[in-house]
Design a protein around this motif. Structure first.
Motif, mmCIF file in Angstrom:
data_model
loop_
_atom_site.group_PDB
_atom_site.id
_atom_site.type_symbol
_atom_site.label_atom_id
_atom_site.label_comp_id
_atom_site.label_asym_id
_atom_site.label_seq_id
_atom_site.Cartn_x
_atom_site.Cartn_y
_atom_site.Cartn_z
ATOM 1 N N SER A 195 5.129 10.831 -5.768
ATOM 2 C CA SER A 195 4.760 9.544 -5.166
ATOM 3 C C SER A 195 3.540 9.681 -4.258
ATOM 4 C CB SER A 195 5.937 8.961 -4.388
ATOM 5 O OG SER A 195 6.371 9.861 -3.375
ATOM 6 N N SER A 196 3.384 10.846 -3.628
ATOM 7 C CA SER A 196 2.210 11.053 -2.782
ATOM 8 C C SER A 196 0.937 11.056 -3.623
ATOM 9 C CB SER A 196 2.327 12.374 -2.014
ATOM 10 O OG SER A 196 3.301 12.289 -1.001
ATOM 11 N N ASN A 197 0.988 11.698 -4.773
ATOM 12 C CA ASN A 197 -0.180 11.690 -5.659
ATOM 13 C C ASN A 197 -0.497 10.282 -6.145
ATOM 14 O OD1 ASN A 197 -0.631 14.407 -5.422
ATOM 15 N ND2 ASN A 197 0.275 14.961 -7.390
ATOM 16 N N GLU A 198 0.545 9.504 -6.415
ATOM 17 C CA GLU A 198 0.330 8.109 -6.818
ATOM 18 C C GLU A 198 -0.323 7.318 -5.685
ATOM 19 O OE1 GLU A 198 4.267 6.961 -7.855
ATOM 20 O OE2 GLU A 198 4.237 7.952 -9.819
ATOM 21 N N ASP A 199 0.120 7.588 -4.453
ATOM 22 C CA ASP A 199 -0.502 6.945 -3.290
ATOM 23 C C ASP A 199 -1.974 7.308 -3.195
ATOM 24 O OD1 ASP A 199 1.887 5.801 -2.586
ATOM 25 O OD2 ASP A 199 2.306 7.188 -0.935
ATOM 26 N N HIS A 200 -2.283 8.595 -3.421
ATOM 27 C CA HIS A 200 -3.684 9.031 -3.361
ATOM 28 C C HIS A 200 -4.545 8.220 -4.320
ATOM 29 C CE1 HIS A 200 -2.230 13.314 -2.069
ATOM 30 N NE2 HIS A 200 -2.245 12.475 -1.058
ATOM 31 N N ARG A 201 -4.033 8.021 -5.525
ATOM 32 C CA ARG A 201 -4.795 7.261 -6.519
ATOM 33 C C ARG A 201 -5.016 5.821 -6.058
ATOM 34 N NH1 ARG A 201 -7.933 9.461 -10.559
ATOM 35 N NH2 ARG A 201 -6.986 11.405 -11.264
ATOM 36 N N ARG A 202 -3.996 5.219 -5.465
ATOM 37 C CA ARG A 202 -4.152 3.836 -4.995
ATOM 38 C C ARG A 202 -5.198 3.749 -3.879
ATOM 39 N NH1 ARG A 202 1.395 3.304 -6.476
ATOM 40 N NH2 ARG A 202 2.114 4.276 -4.536
ATOM 41 N N ILE A 203 -5.166 4.716 -2.970
ATOM 42 C CA ILE A 203 -6.143 4.727 -1.877
ATOM 43 C C ILE A 203 -7.554 4.875 -2.436
ATOM 44 C CG2 ILE A 203 -6.953 5.999 0.147
ATOM 45 C CD1 ILE A 203 -3.950 6.897 0.507
ATOM 46 N N VAL A 204 -7.737 5.857 -3.307
ATOM 47 C CA VAL A 204 -9.076 6.128 -3.838
ATOM 48 C C VAL A 204 -9.538 4.992 -4.741
ATOM 49 C CG1 VAL A 204 -10.416 7.686 -5.304
ATOM 50 C CG2 VAL A 204 -8.866 8.621 -3.569
ATOM 51 N N GLU A 214 -7.452 -3.433 1.083
ATOM 52 C CA GLU A 214 -6.487 -2.736 0.241
ATOM 53 C C GLU A 214 -6.493 -1.232 0.535
ATOM 54 O OE1 GLU A 214 -3.457 -1.902 -2.243
ATOM 55 O OE2 GLU A 214 -4.131 -3.875 -1.539
ATOM 56 N N ALA A 215 -7.657 -0.668 0.815
ATOM 57 C CA ALA A 215 -7.726 0.762 1.138
ATOM 58 C C ALA A 215 -6.946 1.074 2.408
ATOM 59 C CB ALA A 215 -9.188 1.185 1.302
ATOM 60 N N ARG A 216 -7.099 0.222 3.411
ATOM 61 C CA ARG A 216 -6.349 0.426 4.655
ATOM 62 C C ARG A 216 -4.844 0.293 4.414
ATOM 63 N NH1 ARG A 216 -7.773 -0.284 10.048
ATOM 64 N NH2 ARG A 216 -9.738 -1.308 9.463
ATOM 65 N N LYS A 217 -4.451 -0.734 3.671
ATOM 66 C CA LYS A 217 -3.029 -0.949 3.407
ATOM 67 C C LYS A 217 -2.427 0.210 2.617
ATOM 68 C CE LYS A 217 -3.097 -6.019 3.415
ATOM 69 N NZ LYS A 217 -2.969 -7.249 2.575
ATOM 70 N N ALA A 218 -3.158 0.695 1.615
ATOM 71 C CA ALA A 218 -2.654 1.797 0.790
ATOM 72 C C ALA A 218 -2.509 3.069 1.622
ATOM 73 C CB ALA A 218 -3.595 2.040 -0.391
ATOM 74 N N LEU A 219 -3.470 3.331 2.509
ATOM 75 C CA LEU A 219 -3.400 4.508 3.366
ATOM 76 C C LEU A 219 -2.222 4.403 4.324
ATOM 77 C CD1 LEU A 219 -4.177 6.055 6.172
ATOM 78 C CD2 LEU A 219 -4.786 7.168 4.030
ATOM 79 N N GLU A 220 -2.046 3.240 4.935
ATOM 80 C CA GLU A 220 -0.946 3.065 5.880
ATOM 81 C C GLU A 220 0.405 3.198 5.184
ATOM 82 O OE1 GLU A 220 -1.816 -0.706 7.635
ATOM 83 O OE2 GLU A 220 -3.307 0.123 9.035
ATOM 84 N N HIS A 221 0.510 2.655 3.977
ATOM 85 C CA HIS A 221 1.742 2.809 3.194
ATOM 86 C C HIS A 221 2.016 4.282 2.916
ATOM 87 C CE1 HIS A 221 4.776 2.104 0.077
ATOM 88 N NE2 HIS A 221 4.109 2.971 -0.667
ATOM 89 N N HIS A 222 0.980 5.020 2.584
ATOM 90 C CA HIS A 222 1.109 6.443 2.288
ATOM 91 C C HIS A 222 1.610 7.221 3.500
ATOM 92 C CE1 HIS A 222 0.283 10.375 0.671
ATOM 93 N NE2 HIS A 222 -0.691 10.610 1.535
ATOM 94 N N ARG A 223 1.045 6.962 4.665
ATOM 95 C CA ARG A 223 1.468 7.667 5.869
ATOM 96 C C ARG A 223 2.893 7.277 6.279
ATOM 97 N NH1 ARG A 223 -0.463 12.505 6.546
ATOM 98 N NH2 ARG A 223 -2.702 12.620 6.891
ATOM 99 N N ARG A 224 3.251 6.027 6.096
ATOM 100 C CA ARG A 224 4.632 5.630 6.419
ATOM 101 C C ARG A 224 5.626 6.318 5.483
ATOM 102 N NH1 ARG A 224 2.172 0.370 7.201
ATOM 103 N NH2 ARG A 224 2.127 -0.105 9.440
#
Length: 246
Positions: A195-204, A214-224
């Motif tokens: 799931s972390s790798n999937e998050d990375h793809r969404r951020i990038v 969307e980049a900010r939201k994806a990063l914040e979701h990843h850290r949470r």
């Protein structure tokens, strides 16, 4: 033998022979860097106690720069120093890590938004971000969790370093290093980080699309998600008694 009772390897601390070619780096700076790296990577494990004399021997330098480095490390929260008791390596505390993640959430979220606010690409930084994602995925495909943790850290550092705000990057450095230490400590205890790798793809992807929100939201979701994964593991880890390494 528990984690806290693990002795240091013979010889120098890891990294002690790989000093910067920058001649401006002082012995104190060098000692600080190498000792901190040993703490992050677990060569100096949480809660063990060492002496400045031992550190000086392993670094092959005099006591004075080591003493100066230890004072800096204590100020940054990596160690604590008790008179006549030695230098104790700080534990990885779940409550403190929660504060670390909260800080990273804000700083990295801003960094991701800044990256996505650049003029339309693609450019070299976009290519580096994509490559960083691929390296994380390759490490997981090879079932190398420690390598994955290193590549994950490199991706997050790239987000911070590439955002164009040097003050933001420097402000995030210590907390990012603390998060990486926890990531390495728990790498083999956490669920498989697909799931972390999937998050990375969404951020990038959001950065490539130049979608700052969307980049900010994806990063914040990843850290949470990271907080929800790592904090219970750390709280379940039973601290062992502190030992002094001769």
């Amino acid at each position: 033998m528990s984690r806290t009772e693990r002795p240091l390897p013979e010889g120098r601390l890891d990294g002690a022979t790989h000093f910067s070619s920058d001649h401006a780096e002082s012995s104190s700076d060098r000692a600080y860097r190498v000792i901190k790296d040993a703490i992050i990577r677990g060569t100096l494990a949480p809660r063990i106690t060492v002496s400045e004399a031992q550190l000086a021997r392993r670094l092959d330098m005099s006591r004075t720069p080591v003493h100066q480095a230890v004072a800096r490390l204590a100020g940054d929260g990596w160690v604590s120093v008790a008179p006549r008791s030695g230098v104790q390596i700080s534990d990885v505390d779940a409550d403190d890590l929660s504060d670390v993640y909260e800080t990273l959430l804000a700083l990295e979220g801003s960094a991701a938004a800044r990256l996505a606010s650049r003029k339309p690409g693609p450019d070299e930084l976009d290519e580096q971000l994509v490559d960083a994602c691929i390296q994380c995925e390759d490490a997981l495909r090879d079932e190398d969790l420690l390598l994955w943790a290193e590549k994950d850290n490199e991706l997050h550092n790239l987000l911070l370093r590439g955002c164009g705000n040097r003050r933001l990057w420097h402000a995030a450095t210590t907390v990012a290093e603390q998060a990486h230490r926890a990531r390495l400590l728990t790498a083999k205890l956490r669920p498989w980080p697909t799931s972390s790798n999937e998050d990375h793809r969404r951020i990038v992807d959001a950065i490539l699309d130049r979608d700052a929100d969307e980049a900010r939201k994806a990063l914040e979701h990843h850290r949470r998600r990271g907080m929800a994964t790592l904090l219970p593991i750390l709280r379940a880890m039973n601290p062992s008694r502190t030992t002094f390494i001769e």
